[in-house]
Enzyme design. Sequence first.
Site, short mmCIF file in Angstrom:
data_model
loop_
_atom_site.label_atom_id
_atom_site.label_comp_id
_atom_site.label_asym_id
_atom_site.label_seq_id
_atom_site.Cartn_x
_atom_site.Cartn_y
_atom_site.Cartn_z
N GLU A 204 16.22 -24.06 17.74
CA GLU A 204 16.77 -23.12 16.79
C GLU A 204 18.30 -23.02 16.79
O GLU A 204 18.88 -21.95 16.97
CB GLU A 204 16.16 -21.73 16.99
CG GLU A 204 14.64 -21.75 16.86
CD GLU A 204 13.99 -20.39 17.00
OE1 GLU A 204 12.90 -20.21 16.45
OE2 GLU A 204 14.58 -19.51 17.68
N GLU A 322 7.04 -23.51 14.60
CA GLU A 322 6.72 -22.26 15.30
C GLU A 322 6.20 -21.25 14.29
O GLU A 322 6.80 -21.06 13.23
CB GLU A 322 7.95 -21.65 15.98
CG GLU A 322 8.45 -22.36 17.21
CD GLU A 322 9.53 -21.54 17.94
OE1 GLU A 322 9.54 -20.30 17.79
OE2 GLU A 322 10.36 -22.17 18.63
#
Length: 403
Positions: A204, A322
Amino acid sequence: MCLLKFVALALAPLLLRASCEAAVDGVVGSGFARTSGTRFVVDQKPLYLNGFNAYWMMYMASDRSSRDKVTTAFQEAAKSGMNIARTWAFSDGGYRALQISPGVYDEDTFKGLDFVISEARKNGVYLILSLANNWKDFGGRNQYVQWARKSGQYLSNDDEFFTNSVTKGYYKNHIKAVLTRMNTITGVAYKDDPTIFAWELMNEPRCPSDSSGKSLQDWVSEMAAHVKSIDSNHMLEVGLEGFYGQSAPGKRQSNPGGWLFGTDFISNNQVPQVDFATMHLYPDQWLQNASEGEQAAFVDRWVQVHIQDSDTILKRPIILGEFGMSSKSPGYSIGKRDSYFGKLYDTIYASASSGGSCAGGLFWQLFAPGMDDLSDGYEVILEQSPSTASIIAQQSRKMSSLI
């Protein structure tokens, strides 16, 4: 995800085991997962994915007293037909670190990662290995910045990780250390092991101080080229959540709250050495003040726009890297989680079955029993959640039927 906050599928495990055994025997370079247009292939046959995140695996495997958790997780995942897992190949500074200081590694922790790869191979599960963290958990880019400051560098904030020559040098050295690691259990170098599905540059990545996106775009280009200069066998992805940037101004409205984080789903994934795209999905964190209906509508839009852009603009596969539902969220129930998983699985299958770019999803996150101290609310323990386990197994069967 910030921690604060699969039979491919029938055939892939057999191919994976066979190719790993071939690698051990010295036949290196066969059986690696690749892309072909908007699809994944292995040995020129389609590959569809259903899997899980388990960031904790190296950490638990580095201590022999908790190593069995890794084995249990892979065994339970394989029973549900899952064929891919995503986990950390980093832990920078701090307790039980992999990289104790720049270029200095703890051998016991590295052996823990060796074990994770070996157990994945035994159970026919591919691995996505992430090489660094945007967040402070397990060190992250903040640790690299601290190390650079101790070496005499002046860095005003953590975003300079992406532009400072010293932090970039430390990170490049870490890439080389991991990719060239010789597994003490299998005897196969990581860069030569088909068990590894892909490398991920960072979990991320964000660079909010440069909303133009240039800092992160330049970093992705430089680091992707560096990875491929060492390892041409494996695929690479960036680790993006999916936020749009300045290369497509009209798409900024797709971001939650219109946020800009210095990332760019389009241009970051168009770097030549990047093989496929990712998106993450946390409406409960990104839209905390929105109603349940508003969050559901956002989920639909977010997934569909990214699949569409991967189909038509990127022309590369995409995975939902995710997603999950926290038991700490207001109104949570296992039934709601099951419904949420089922809805996303249906969207993934609809794309894959129609020749689209979305080839799989990995929920956050799988636990083995007895890991309550690491709970973040999103964990799924398969043997304790039979209804969720059934939905996951059903998705594995559906995706495997496409082969």
